[in-house]
Write a protein that holds these residues in place. Structure first.
Motif, short mmCIF file in Angstrom:
data_model
loop_
_atom_site.label_atom_id
_atom_site.label_comp_id
_atom_site.label_asym_id
_atom_site.label_seq_id
_atom_site.Cartn_x
_atom_site.Cartn_y
_atom_site.Cartn_z
N LEU A 327 0.83 -1.21 0.00
CA LEU A 327 0.00 0.00 0.00
C LEU A 327 0.86 1.26 0.00
N LEU A 328 2.01 1.21 0.67
CA LEU A 328 2.93 2.35 0.62
C LEU A 328 3.43 2.57 -0.80
N LEU A 329 3.81 1.51 -1.47
CA LEU A 329 4.26 1.62 -2.86
C LEU A 329 3.13 2.13 -3.74
N TYR A 330 1.92 1.65 -3.47
CA TYR A 330 0.75 2.11 -4.24
C TYR A 330 0.53 3.60 -4.03
N ALA A 331 0.65 4.05 -2.78
CA ALA A 331 0.44 5.47 -2.50
C ALA A 331 1.48 6.34 -3.20
N LEU A 332 2.70 5.83 -3.33
CA LEU A 332 3.77 6.60 -3.96
C LEU A 332 3.65 6.65 -5.48
N ALA A 334 0.73 5.25 -7.57
CA ALA A 334 -0.55 5.21 -8.27
C ALA A 334 -1.05 6.60 -8.64
N GLY A 335 -0.64 7.62 -7.90
CA GLY A 335 -1.12 8.97 -8.20
C GLY A 335 -0.69 9.48 -9.56
N SER A 336 0.39 8.95 -10.10
CA SER A 336 0.88 9.41 -11.40
C SER A 336 0.25 8.68 -12.56
N VAL A 337 -0.61 7.70 -12.26
CA VAL A 337 -1.24 6.90 -13.33
C VAL A 337 -2.39 7.69 -13.93
N LYS A 338 -2.42 7.79 -15.25
CA LYS A 338 -3.48 8.49 -15.96
C LYS A 338 -4.26 7.52 -16.83
N SER A 339 -5.57 7.74 -16.90
CA SER A 339 -6.39 6.92 -17.78
C SER A 339 -6.14 7.29 -19.23
N ASP A 340 -6.21 6.28 -20.10
CA ASP A 340 -5.95 6.52 -21.51
C ASP A 340 -7.17 6.98 -22.28
#
Length: 655
Positions: A327-332, A334-340
């Motif tokens: 979850l820590l890795l996800y928090a770091l 996942a925020g930069s992931v954009k929908s296509d």
């Protein structure tokens, strides 16, 4: 000597798993291709050593080596050989060895079947799986070693396998269920690898999807086998008891079901990527939570393995590391992931998202009901019990709503669907489902039971909307048969799985509403008419088994006055443990089961026994539905387009 070789092999497997968890990960981080390439041979080495260790434990059981503590506690010289093999995983230590061996199987499978994937992704995936293997091997070696010896002396005879486990169900249920449990580690590893590499794209979803679907299929059939085993083994005649340990397997299944649908959306439309990663983390975390519940001693259940709090603390620590770290890795990241791409409020994406939310809410509801009594007890706030009324009151409505949306999503379109199109596609299916459901109920029962009627309508709704989807795909083809052949395996897998859901709904509703049961005293010569069947009790006789003595009853069954079959319920005394077990008699059928269980002997002088007779309509449709879902999952995972697209992705990555 053989047990020592098995333990030494475990230690060597741990050493290679440590290398697997470090070397490829460092190589992927530094761009060192040589180090990344070590992942595959290390995976093969871990599998080889753990396989040898498992074989050593099997040899100890087959050779009656009671100097091994685990063998002495779970076997006996009179135990049939096939139960000696299944006794390997009949207790805590051996079942953990089976777990970590299956982890090695999945790791080897990924190593062998991912040659077209980018090397850095494969290295990270196998590295994460190596870390999981390390955790469980440390757990085994420090707290749950199956090769511990009795020294200097040891018993001349073993205590025997628990009579509850001396059944075919033990042979097939735990390995199948573990294949599903552990298989979710593949989806988890792909998710972590994608977060580490920053490649949360459609290719990642395409790589992960078949592995997740196979794990889901194993988990589906594993849960069904456990339900079937409890149905005939425990003597109660129920197929699901909302037992906390049963819930522990249902929780990851619900999230995995949401995950495979979310992966489909991420692959096809490039959306839900962060949500999909979160589901992958949650699915494997819940499988670890199930392991903690079963082995920590916090639960008292016929399914639970261990009662040692120290073992529970080890798993709890591992659970905290896995969930907290991921979850820590996800928090770091996942925020930069954009929908296509984007989609409308009414679209297949939105409808699948609704189903995802419903499955997740259902999972949360079951989780709360399972953990709430444990939390209350741990905080000294009193002992409470959360039983079937709570689960049925919340779970059944949620699944009913989900079935409605399932049918709508089947015929909807990606990106945007108009209301007029949906109405034109669905009105006939809706009317036909209502008519067919109510007519079927009336023809079967002669009454209109509300819950049974709703279930049949929903089942027909799923079936008819699936047929409508097939029609939409082939109606413009000149040759109907050719048009059906051109559809992908994943499409037919989806259709089969949805049909399985419909079949299961029918089974659950019909057996719940229309089952009948009677408990009575029966002496030799007594008869009882039940439905269209007459049961005549001819008394009991003593039967000597390999490791038990049985009072076997003989019940002749007449159907509408004519001889139909004979049934032989038993009351067994297992001599080694002194335990008395009920062995029910079943006369199975596609549309009903006849179920007889012997209770206690009431009058030895007259030969009278307490006897339970049950009539269970459509109960086998529950497990038939699970078989359809499993076959559908395997068929979808076997779609060759995944392999073709993986090769294209690899070629694009090289460019």
């Amino acid at each position: 000597m053989i047990p020592e070789l098995g333990q030494f092999s475990l230690i060597l497997g741990l050493c290679l798993a440590l290398l697997l968890s470090v070397v490829p990960m460092v190589g992927a981080y530094n761009g060192n291709q040589l180090w990344v390439d070590y992942a595959r041979p290390l995976s093969k080495g871990v599998f080889a050593f753990l396989s040898f260790s498992l074989l050593c434990l099997g040899w100890a059981f087959l050779s009656n080596d009671f100097s091994v503590v685990y063998v002495a506690n779970g076997s006996n010289t009179n135990l049939p050989w096939y139960f000696k093999i299944s006794a390997i995983w009949g207790g805590h230590e051996g079942s953990l060895l089976l777990w970590v061996w299956i982890q090695a199987v999945w790791t080897l499978a990924v190593a062998l079947k991912s040659k077209t994937l980018p090397h850095d992704i494969v290295g990270r995936v196998l590295g994460v799986m190596g870390m999981i293997t390390v955790g469980f091997l440390l757990f085994i070696l420090f707290t749950s070693n199956p090769f511990d010896r009795f020294l200097p002396g040891f018993p001349a005879e073993g205590a025997d396998l628990n009579p509850l486990l001396q059944d075919f169900g033990l042979i097939v249920h735990p390995p199948t269920l573990y294949m599903g449990y552990v298989g979710l580690s593949v989806a988890f590893s792909f998710a972590i690898a994608a977060l580490l590499s920053g490649r949360l794209d459609a290719a990642w979803a395409r790589w992960s999807r078949p592995w997740t679907t196979v794990a889901w299929a194993f988990l589906t059939i594993g849960i069904a086998l456990g339900s079937w085993w409890a149905y005939y083994e425990l003597g109660w005649g129920g197929w699901w008891f909302w037992d906390p340990v049963e819930n522990a397997s249902l929780l990851p299944w619900l999230v995995a079901t949401a995950l495979i649908h979310s992966l489909a959306v991420s692959e096809k439309r490039g959306v839900f990527k962060s949500w999909t990663v979160l589901l992958a983390i949650a699915a494997f975390s819940l499988s670890l939570l199930g392991t903690f519940l079963v082995r920590s001693g916090v639960l008292t259940s016929v399914h639970a393995f261990a009662t040692d709090p120290q073992r529970g603390m080890f798993i709890l620590g591992m659970l905290i590391v896995v969930i907290g770290g991921s979850l820590l890795l996800y928090a770091l990241r996942a925020g930069s992931v954009k929908s296509d791409s984007s989609f409308g409020l009414l679209s297949r994406e939105s409808l699948l998202l609704v189903n995802n939310v419903l499955l997740t809410v259902a999972c949360a509801m079951v989780l709360i009901g399972t953990l709430y009594p444990l939390v209350m007890d741990a905080l000294n706030l009193g002992k409470i019990s959360v039983g079937p009324p709570y689960f049925n009151a919340l779970f059944v409505p949620l699944m009913s709503i989900m079935a409605v949306f399932l049918g709508i999503a089947t015929v909807s379109r990606w990106k945007h669907t108009s209301v007029s199109m949906l109405v034109s596609q669905l009105w006939l299916s809706a009317v036909a489902a209502v008519v067919a459901g109510l007519v079927t109920l009336w023809l079967y029962g002669g009454v209109l039971e509300w819950w049974a009627g709703l279930a049949l309508v929903l089942a027909y709704w799923i079936l008819f909307t699936g047929m409508r989807d097939i029609y939409n795909r082939v109606r413009h083809r000149r040759n109907l048969w050719q048009g059906m052949r051109q559809q992908s395996r994943s499409f037919y897998g989806m259709i089969l799985a949805h049909i399985g859901v419909a079949i299961m709904i029918v089974g659950v509703a019909m057996v719940t509403v229309f089952e009948e049961q009677t408990d009575m005293r029966m002496a030799p010569g007594d008869r009882m008419t039940f439905r269209d069947y007459t049961f005549i009790f001819d008394g009991t006789r003593e039967v000597q088994g390999p490791n038990y003595i049985s009072d076997m009853g003989r019940v002749r069954v007449l159907y509408q006055g004519e001889p139909y079959t004979e049934m032989f319920p038993e009351k067994r005394l297992y001599t080694a443990r002194g335990m008395v077990m009920t062995q029910v008699a079943l006369q199975p059928g596609l549309f009903r089961d006849l179920y007889i269980a012997l209770g206690e002997q009431l009058e030895p002088e007259s030969g009278a026994w307490a006897v339970r007779l049950q009539y269970k309509p459509f109960v086998r449709w529950i497990w038939l539905g699970a078989i359809f879902m499993t076959v559908g999952g395997v068929l979808a995972a076997a779609d060759p387009r995944y392999r073709r697209q993986a090769r294209r992705d690899a070629e694009m990555a090289k460019v």
